[in-house]
Motif scaffolding. Structure first.
Motif, PDB file in Angstrom:
ATOM      1  N   GLU A   8       0.817  -1.213   0.000  1.00 30.82           N
ATOM      2  CA  GLU A   8       0.000   0.000   0.000  1.00 30.82           C
ATOM      3  C   GLU A   8       0.854   1.268   0.000  1.00 30.82           C
ATOM      4  OE1 GLU A   8      -0.620  -2.485   2.360  1.00 30.82           O
ATOM      5  OE2 GLU A   8      -2.206  -3.371   1.161  1.00 30.82           O
ATOM      6  N   GLU A   9       2.099   1.155   0.470  1.00 29.55           N
ATOM      7  CA  GLU A   9       2.981   2.307   0.553  1.00 29.55           C
ATOM      8  C   GLU A   9       3.720   2.586  -0.751  1.00 29.55           C
ATOM      9  OE1 GLU A   9       5.604   1.541   3.777  1.00 29.55           O
ATOM     10  OE2 GLU A   9       4.026   1.619   5.276  1.00 29.55           O
ATOM     11  N   ILE A  10       3.708   1.630  -1.664  1.00 38.85           N
ATOM     12  CA  ILE A  10       4.430   1.800  -2.922  1.00 38.85           C
ATOM     13  C   ILE A  10       3.699   2.827  -3.779  1.00 38.85           C
ATOM     14  CG2 ILE A  10       5.190   0.657  -5.044  1.00 38.85           C
ATOM     15  CD1 ILE A  10       5.310  -1.948  -3.401  1.00 38.85           C
ATOM     16  N   PRO A  11       4.401   3.846  -4.210  1.00 38.41           N
ATOM     17  CA  PRO A  11       3.731   4.848  -5.049  1.00 38.41           C
ATOM     18  C   PRO A  11       3.308   4.242  -6.382  1.00 38.41           C
ATOM     19  CG  PRO A  11       6.072   5.327  -4.856  1.00 38.41           C
ATOM     20  CD  PRO A  11       5.790   4.157  -3.978  1.00 38.41           C
ATOM     21  N   ARG A  12       2.103   4.539  -6.788  1.00 41.85           N
ATOM     22  CA  ARG A  12       1.565   4.036  -8.053  1.00 41.85           C
ATOM     23  C   ARG A  12       1.761   5.085  -9.135  1.00 41.85           C
ATOM     24  NH1 ARG A  12       1.450  -1.226  -7.614  1.00 41.85           N
ATOM     25  NH2 ARG A  12       0.400  -1.889  -5.745  1.00 41.85           N
ATOM     26  N   PRO A  13       1.955   4.625 -10.375  1.00 36.79           N
ATOM     27  CA  PRO A  13       2.142   5.594 -11.449  1.00 36.79           C
ATOM     28  C   PRO A  13       0.877   6.394 -11.713  1.00 36.79           C
ATOM     29  CG  PRO A  13       1.943   3.373 -12.331  1.00 36.79           C
ATOM     30  CD  PRO A  13       1.991   3.252 -10.833  1.00 36.79           C
TER      31      PRO A  13
END
Length: 64
Positions: A4-9
């Motif tokens: 959930e913390e991974i930035p999405r493009p």
């Protein structure tokens, strides 16, 4: 890092290039680069699908 913390493009990551001043050779190289990037993305998709299939097979309930 939690997923959930991974930035999405952003919705569109591709910024169109201005092609007006490029000659034919530059346009052909650009197309080759784009095709290589598409192939890289397709390989990433295939890897994720294979990983998911392996996980599904591993966690499959007996008798189903």
């Amino acid at each position: 890092m939690i997923e959930e913390e991974i930035p999405r493009p952003a919705a569109s990551r591709l910024t169109p290039a201005v092609l007006d001043r490029w000659d034919v050779v530059e346009l052909q190289r650009y197309i080759a680069d784009l095709r290589a990037e598409v192939a890289r993305a397709e390989a990433a998709i295939a890897a994720r699908q294979a990983h998911r299939s392996a996980a599904d097979a591993f966690f499959k309930k007996p008798g189903t």
